[in-house]
Scaffold this active site. Structure first.
Site, short mmCIF file in Angstrom:
data_model
loop_
_atom_site.label_atom_id
_atom_site.label_comp_id
_atom_site.label_asym_id
_atom_site.label_seq_id
_atom_site.Cartn_x
_atom_site.Cartn_y
_atom_site.Cartn_z
N GLU A 274 0.89 -1.17 0.00
CA GLU A 274 0.00 0.00 0.00
C GLU A 274 0.92 1.21 0.00
O GLU A 274 1.58 1.50 1.00
CB GLU A 274 -0.89 -0.02 1.23
N CYS B 205 -2.06 9.26 3.08
CA CYS B 205 -1.80 8.74 1.73
C CYS B 205 -2.90 9.20 0.78
O CYS B 205 -2.65 9.53 -0.36
CB CYS B 205 -1.70 7.22 1.75
P1 NAD Z 1 8.80 4.85 4.09
O1 NAD Z 1 8.62 4.06 2.84
O2 NAD Z 1 10.01 5.68 4.24
O3 NAD Z 1 8.80 3.87 5.36
C1 NAD Z 1 7.76 2.95 5.61
C2 NAD Z 1 8.27 1.84 6.52
O4 NAD Z 1 9.28 1.09 5.83
C3 NAD Z 1 8.93 2.33 7.80
O5 NAD Z 1 8.62 1.42 8.84
C4 NAD Z 1 10.41 2.27 7.46
O6 NAD Z 1 11.24 2.16 8.59
C5 NAD Z 1 10.46 1.00 6.63
N1 NAD Z 1 11.60 0.86 5.72
C6 NAD Z 1 12.44 1.82 5.27
N2 NAD Z 1 13.34 1.29 4.40
C7 NAD Z 1 13.03 -0.03 4.29
C8 NAD Z 1 13.56 -1.10 3.53
N3 NAD Z 1 14.58 -0.95 2.69
N4 NAD Z 1 12.97 -2.31 3.64
C9 NAD Z 1 11.91 -2.51 4.46
N5 NAD Z 1 11.36 -1.53 5.20
C10 NAD Z 1 11.91 -0.30 5.12
O7 NAD Z 1 7.47 5.71 4.25
P2 NAD Z 1 7.15 6.81 5.35
O8 NAD Z 1 7.91 8.06 5.04
O9 NAD Z 1 7.28 6.20 6.70
O10 NAD Z 1 5.58 7.04 5.08
C11 NAD Z 1 5.08 7.92 4.13
C12 NAD Z 1 4.66 7.18 2.87
O11 NAD Z 1 3.72 6.16 3.18
C13 NAD Z 1 3.96 8.10 1.89
O12 NAD Z 1 4.43 7.82 0.60
C14 NAD Z 1 2.50 7.69 2.02
O13 NAD Z 1 1.69 7.97 0.90
C15 NAD Z 1 2.64 6.24 2.25
N6 NAD Z 1 1.40 5.70 2.84
C16 NAD Z 1 0.60 4.90 2.08
C17 NAD Z 1 -0.60 4.42 2.61
C18 NAD Z 1 -1.52 3.53 1.81
O14 NAD Z 1 -2.37 2.92 2.42
N7 NAD Z 1 -1.40 3.44 0.50
C19 NAD Z 1 -0.96 4.76 3.91
C20 NAD Z 1 -0.11 5.58 4.64
C21 NAD Z 1 1.07 6.03 4.10
#
Ligand code: NAD
Length: 467
Positions: free
Chosen positions: A238, A272
């Site tokens: 997501e 999001c």
């Molecule tokens: P992010 O992708 O930086 O991090 C998300 C999670 O992934 C965190 O727990 C982070 O520590 C972890 N992570 C980071 N690098 C990783 C790797 N290489 N492998 C595995 N895990 C890793 O996102 P963010 O800045 O925390 O959140 C914002 C983003 O999330 C925005 O793009 C937003 O649109 C999206 N989002 C999407 C939804 C949806 O339902 N589609 C909902 C909420 C947020």
């Protein structure tokens, strides 16, 4: 009862990292910085716990209902901690805790349907459903609790066990949630691990994980899909959005302005499915900009624990820097700030609610995901032009159309390339509906029964009808 996973992991080095209060910009607590090599023991225990948890669906239903009650009972502590580390107004934290409990309750009562295949053959062929095994749930910092529950509630209801990793920006409320749930769920059925990268990368590629369910940015989603390819675990992603809202020429601006403003600015724009681009008919453009700018200038911005606050800070320093960068780029490209356009003076990660006009359509604040309290308002001359622009990015999470003639608005909404399209609303979701992005906004389907089946595999039993 151990209060943290780290307490139970042999050899855990008890390293910690600071957790910052975004309202002050100062560290206020610490979280365990678990290391990737600790995951072997965690996943192994999740695997052993799976055998008992999968065996008794009725016991699962009861346990998940009790878990919902336990979350509600801990609501005050969870909500305050969530506001402290995430920044959102306390009332929104309470709402998030309520949605966390609601997800547990909804999935507690959902069971997969066994079906017969009836195709004329003299056999009894039945489709049953089986859990997958340990599930890795990796979530971001914007809605740490409810997004975690959106993953672990269906996974647990389906009979899997879960290893949950929150964002290092918001580990504490999730750790507390894990401790609360550990008092009512069997041991190791749900384990919270906290730590900085490469903890998530290692979890996503761990050979003992059978489903990686991830919410976060598109770029991390790609990395997660690549990591999970090592073990060919199922992947649900997501990802980010850049939702457009299209106003039609019969829209009543006064009537919708509040709803539209909050569709863009709720949770400080860190949703999001926030409205991230607004397309208004050229004739109404100035009126729309004025209505939104007036709200942006007068909304109460402040620490989430302050009861008057309607908009809190941005969650973290890198995100604040990113919002500042895309806003300055837009201004350099020729945009004008009808409200805001800059960081707020003083401590904490505050950015003035910003309405941008005269924004070139190619500016990153339009083409990318700003994920903050900044909204570009773009004029259009023909509806086809507006729909093409709305569909013209690589994202496809949600979208909305606003007007007085609902049939006409719905016909335009039908043309949006996204997972959910609303008329005169945005980001209104039911627990019972499917949630799926198209294009780079997601892979797989969460929500409702689809979320349950996303955590199950079909298992067909075939036998002759008569001996
Ligand atoms: P992010 O992708 O930086 O991090 C998300 C999670 O992934 C965190 O727990 C982070 O520590 C972890 N992570 C980071 N690098 C990783 C790797 N290489 N492998 C595995 N895990 C890793 O996102 P963010 O800045 O925390 O959140 C914002 C983003 O999330 C925005 O793009 C937003 O649109 C999206 N989002 C999407 C939804 C949806 O339902 N589609 C909902 C909420 C947020």
């Amino acid at each position: 009862m151990p209060t943290s996973e780290a307490d139970r992991v042999p050899g855990h080095r008890a390293a910690r990292f600071a957790v910052v209060d975004p309202a002050t910009g100062e560290a206020f607590d610490e979280a365990f910085d678990q290391q990737p090599d600790e995951l072997d023991a965690v996943v192994d225990r999740a695997h052993r716990a799976w055998h008992g948890w999968r065996a008794d669906p009725a016991a699962r239903t009861t346990a998940l209902r009790v878990a919902a009650d336990a979350v509600e009972a801990a609501g005050d502590d969870l909500a305050r901690l969530l506001t402290r580390e995430q920044g959102k107004p306390l009332a929104e934290s309470y709402a998030e805790v309520a949605r966390t409990a609601a997800r547990l309750r909804y999935f507690a009562d959902l069971t997969p349907r066994t079906r017969q295949i009836v195709d004329g053959r003299p056999v009894r062929s039945e489709i049953r459903w089986r859990p997958l095994g340990p599930v890795a749930a990796i979530v971001p910092w914007n809605f740490p609790l409810q997004l975690a529950a959106a993953k672990f509630a269906p996974a647990l209801a389906a009979g899997n066990t879960v290893v949950l990793k929150p964002s290092p920006f918001t580990p504490l409320a999730t750790r507390l949630l894990g401790s609360v749930l550990a008092t009512v769920l069997p041991e190791d059925v749900l384990t919270v691990v906290t730590g900085r990268e490469p903890l998530g990368a290692r979890l996503a590629s761990h050979p003992g994980i059978r489903h990686v369910t991830f919410t976060g940015s598109v770029s991390t989603g790609r990395a997660v899909a690549g990591a999970a390819a090592a073990s060919l675990a199922r992947v649900t992603l997501e990802l980010g959005g850049n939702d457009a809202a299209v106003l039609l020429d019969d829209v009543d601006v006064d009537r919708i302005a509040d709803r539209l403003f909050w569709a863009a600015f709720r949770n400080c724009g860190q949703v999001c499915m926030a409205v991230k681009r607004l397309y208004a008919p050229a004739r109404l453009h100035a009126e729309v900009v004025e209505a939104l700018a007036q709200r942006a200038k007068t909304v109460t911005v402040g620490p989430g624990l302050n009861p008057e606050t309607r908009l809190g800070p941005v969650n973290n320093a890198p995100q604040l820097a990113r919002i500042e960068r895309v806003t300055q780029q837009a201004l350099a490209d020729g945009a004008r700030a009808a409200a805001g356009g800059h960081r707020q003076d003083g401590p904490g990660y505050f950015f003035a609610p910003t309405i941008l006009t005269d924004v070139p359509p190619g500016s990153p604040v339009v083409t990318g995901e700003q994920f903050g309290p900044v909204l570009p308002v773009l004029p259009y001359r023909s509806l086809d032009e507006a729909v093409d622009a709305a569909n013209g990015t690589g994202f496809g999470l949600g979208g909305s159309v606003w007007g007085t003639d609902l049939d006409r608005a719905e016909a335009v909404a039908e043309r949006l390339e996204c997972g959910t399209a609303w008329v005169n609303h945005h980001a209104e979701l039911s627990l019972a509906q499917p949630f799926a992005g198209v294009k780079t906004s997601g892979v797989g389907v969460a929500g409702g029964p689809w979320g349950l089946y996303g955590n199950l595999r079909p298992f067909v039993v075939h036998r002759p009808r008569e001996a």
